[in-house]
Design an enzyme around this catalytic site. Structure first.
Site, mmCIF file in Angstrom:
data_model
loop_
_atom_site.group_PDB
_atom_site.id
_atom_site.type_symbol
_atom_site.label_atom_id
_atom_site.label_comp_id
_atom_site.label_asym_id
_atom_site.label_seq_id
_atom_site.Cartn_x
_atom_site.Cartn_y
_atom_site.Cartn_z
ATOM 1 N N LYS A 142 0.831 -1.210 0.000
ATOM 2 C CA LYS A 142 0.000 0.000 0.000
ATOM 3 C C LYS A 142 0.863 1.257 0.000
ATOM 4 O O LYS A 142 0.503 2.273 -0.628
ATOM 5 C CB LYS A 142 -0.931 -0.012 1.224
ATOM 6 C CG LYS A 142 -1.805 1.238 1.369
ATOM 7 C CD LYS A 142 -2.670 1.492 0.141
ATOM 8 C CE LYS A 142 -3.851 2.411 0.425
ATOM 9 N NZ LYS A 142 -3.513 3.681 1.040
ATOM 10 N N GLU B 270 0.771 6.722 -6.736
ATOM 11 C CA GLU B 270 -0.318 7.703 -6.795
ATOM 12 C C GLU B 270 0.236 9.132 -6.805
ATOM 13 O O GLU B 270 -0.242 9.982 -7.574
ATOM 14 C CB GLU B 270 -1.234 7.480 -5.600
ATOM 15 C CG GLU B 270 -2.321 8.490 -5.367
ATOM 16 C CD GLU B 270 -2.949 8.284 -3.997
ATOM 17 O OE1 GLU B 270 -2.899 9.216 -3.166
ATOM 18 O OE2 GLU B 270 -3.487 7.195 -3.746
#
Length: 311
Positions: free
Chosen positions: A178, A185
């Site tokens: 993550k 991102e």
């Protein structure tokens, strides 16, 4: 394990509340705890049991093993798990703890070892989906105690969109994955923001909503982030937006991990630098920074400021 087995969720922020409601809608028995009362009232309105009393919520679960999901800020996880006033004193051998927040993966490795010494099994679950997860399903990246994975997998399947979840390996693997997801991102959002800034600065007087409509279908860069840009150009007051882009840690952790592993992560590092520089008011006027700030609002419900609210 079946849907009759309860799960107890600690932390009812934006993500924790969504997780509680989605599991309840999938016919799981959900008990919830939060320190402050307002989220409790919101969850009760959805028909779930919720309380500010740790002992009360833990007492609701009579099954074995007991499954506890914590959705708390990184800075309070150790205190919550090992302190004398929260979950720590109530944990017993065979319990399962899932950390679904954005914890640093090395901390998750350490927490798993400390809990396993007490016979408590730990999973770190990277959770993505933002404010859309309750409706559309979350993407879940899980690491931890392999032997008990089958016990918690039904929860993960129910929370996901169907198959966008995976057990990825030993403790730390979920939060590591993550972390890198969020680092990627950072780079993607910065590239989109900069690209739109070039479009906006040109002398073609482009309608950026129309440009985005073209990008959305059949183009190489079509993506959910581009879809959210369409929302920005239809719904947001970009001129009034302050381009301050908060960073919650994962981008910096990804850069540090890249350096430790000898991997060149210059795009993510530059995107992180832009976020840090956006605290300077003169950079908050940049069109690219406004787009990135508004993208964070679109997918995660993160606050943005208007003119006169510069931070």
């Amino acid at each position: 394990m079946n849907a009759a087995t309860p799960i107890t969720i600690f932390g009812l922020g934006k993500m924790g509340s969504q997780i509680a409601r989605r599991l309840s809608k999938k016919n799981f028995i959900v008990y919830a705890w939060n320190r402050s009362p307002q989220p409790i009232q919101n969850i009760k309105a959805a028909g779930l049991f919720a309380t500010t009393d740790i002992q009360e919520v833990i007492g609701k679960s009579k099954h074995s093993p007991r499954v506890f999901w914590i959705m708390l800020p990184q800075g309070v996880v150790d205190y919550f798990l090992f302190g004398k006033e929260h979950l720590g004193p109530y944990l017993r051998e065979g319990d399962i703890v899932i950390d679904g927040g954005n914890s640093f993966y090395k901390d998750s490795i350490s927490r798993a070892a400390r809990l396993e010494a007490k016979g408590v099994h730990f999973f770190d679950c990277g959770t993505s989906g933002g404010v859309w997860g309750e409706e559309n399903g979350f993407a879940l990246m899980i690491g931890g105690h392999k032997e008990t994975w089958s016990i918690i997998e039904p929860f993960m399947k129910a929370l996901s969109a169907g198959d966008n979840y995976a057990y990825l390996g030993k403790a730390g693997a979920g939060h590591f994955t993550k972390m890198v997801h969020n680092g990627i991102e950072y780079g993607m959002m910065e590239a989109i923001g900069e690209g739109y800034a070039v479009l906006e600065a040109s002398d073609f007087d482009l309608n950026l909503k129309d440009v985005t409509g073209v990008y959305q279908q059949g183009s190489v860069i079509r993506s959910w982030l581009i879809d959210l840009c369409r929302n920005i150009f239809e719904e947001e007051d970009i001129a009034d937006t302050v381009g301050k882009i908060d960073a919650t840690g994962e981008g910096e952790w990804t850069v540090l991990a890249g350096k430790e592993l000898g991997v060149d992560v210059r795009v993510i590092e530059d995107a992180l630098a832009v976020r840090k520089e956006s605290s300077d008011p003169k950079n908050q006027r940049k069109f690219s920074n406004k787009i990135v700030a508004l993208l964070r609002k679109q997918f995660g419900g993160h606050a943005v400021h208007g003119k006169g609210e510069e931070k």
